[in-house]
Design a protein around this motif. Structure first.
Motif, PDB file in Angstrom:
ATOM      1  N   ASP A 189       1.110  -5.505   8.794  1.00 28.89           N
ATOM      2  CA  ASP A 189       0.795  -5.705   7.385  1.00 28.89           C
ATOM      3  C   ASP A 189      -0.619  -5.241   7.081  1.00 28.89           C
ATOM      4  O   ASP A 189      -1.502  -5.256   7.938  1.00 28.89           O
ATOM      5  N   ASP A 230      -2.204  -6.640   4.334  1.00 28.13           N
ATOM      6  CA  ASP A 230      -2.827  -7.704   3.548  1.00 28.13           C
ATOM      7  C   ASP A 230      -3.310  -8.824   4.465  1.00 28.13           C
ATOM      8  O   ASP A 230      -3.371  -8.674   5.683  1.00 28.13           O
ATOM      9  N   GLU A 231      -3.658  -9.953   3.890  1.00 27.92           N
ATOM     10  CA  GLU A 231      -4.187 -11.073   4.666  1.00 27.92           C
ATOM     11  C   GLU A 231      -3.051 -11.942   5.196  1.00 27.92           C
ATOM     12  O   GLU A 231      -2.991 -13.141   4.931  1.00 27.92           O
TER      13      GLU A 231
END
Length: 300
Positions: free
Chosen positions: A254, A256-257
């Protein structure tokens, strides 16, 4: 609580009752002297069995000696162990908390689906018992057995806090916690609340000519070696059988976070998980319209 202790913790895992991760966790909890401890774990390695359960035959439980605990090795899966451990059939009381781990290798993203470690905590959740699964991001060549002890120590505050907070009526009962500890534990950046991402190792299959080929598979995400020959019975393979073994063909991470990304950045990730996964909103919208276009079923 007995002796002024915070409560009773049931420990399980998927690497087996002799696994160093479980033993380090138990030893750290014993030294803390804050908890009553029970252990109910598989008698052999049950990695990647997901949430499978034993249904067609009984399972055996053998009491084993682990100082500071009452412990049983069980011939079942992690989900079996958690279910048996909270049932009052094996122990006289229901534990206040179930902790599953410490797993050798991270459990993030889509790999949570395969994880027996997470399944142990999920099974406790099914039975309305607060639970935590804990994994250490073992990296071959960098990690050693002492890292399991360090991982246990940095998770003790979460374990203690959940035991206390779970008595609060406002504590959420619709989820359980999945915790992953980064490789270099002393340099961790603290706890970070994350969400389950979509990271996954892409795996395929290759044909092999004998049971000795491909007996070790290394994950480029966890960097752990899995000896797939341990549960392999060569006598079960006749000459006419074709043999195949898994192989890693890449990975998807991923951006993102999410849990895995944050773990790689050095955080101790804390991810609430639920037993039910809901389809993405756009999938619901698509199939709502699509289903209206499907001809209705004929009368029988």
């Amino acid at each position: 609580m007995e002796g002024g202790k915070l409560g009773t913790i049931l420990i399980t895992n998927d690497d087996g009752i002799d696994a160093p991760g479980l033993r380090a966790l138990v030893q750290s909890l014993v030294v803390a002297n804050l908890f009553n401890l029970q252990v109910c774990a598989p008698d052999s390695e049950k990695s990647a069995v997901s949430h499978s359960i034993t249904w067609l035959h009984p399972i055996a439980a053998k009491q084993v000696k682990i100082d500071g605990t009452t412990a049983f090795a069980v011939s079942g899966t992690p989900a079996d162990c958690a279910s048996l451990g909270v049932s009052k059939a094996l122990f006289p009381t229901v534990p206040d908390l179930v902790v599953s781990g410490i797993n050798k290798g991270s459990n993030c993203g889509y790999h949570i689906v395969y994880s027996g470690t997470v399944a142990g905590a999920r099974e406790a959740f099914f039975n309305d018992v607060p639970s935590i699964s804990i994994s250490y991001n073992w990296v071959k060549g960098k990690s050693d057995l002492n890292d399991f002890t360090l991982a246990a120590q940095v998770c003790l505050p979460i374990i203690s806090a959940v035991l206390v907070e779970a008595k609060n009526p406002s504590y959420p009962r619709k989820c359980f916690l999945n915790v992953d500890v980064p490789t270099v534990v002393p340099n961790h950046k603290g706890y970070k609340l994350t969400k389950q991402g979509k990271s996954i190792i892409k795996m395929g299959w290759k044909q092999v000519t004998s049971e000795t080929e491909g007996q070790k598979m290394s994950s480029d995400m966890t960097n752990t070696d899995t000896d797939i020959s341990k549960n392999f019975d060569p006598s079960s393979v006749s000459p006419e059988h074709l043999l195949f073994t898994r192989e890693v063909r890449g990975s998807h991470l991923d951006d993102d976070e999410s849990d895995y990304r944050s773990l790689q950045e050095g955080y101790i990730t804390v991810t609430p998980l639920a037993a039910l996964s809901h389809a993405e909103v756009d999938c619901q919208a698509y199939f709502k319209n699509w289903l209206q276009s499907v001809p209705g079923p004929s009368s029988l």
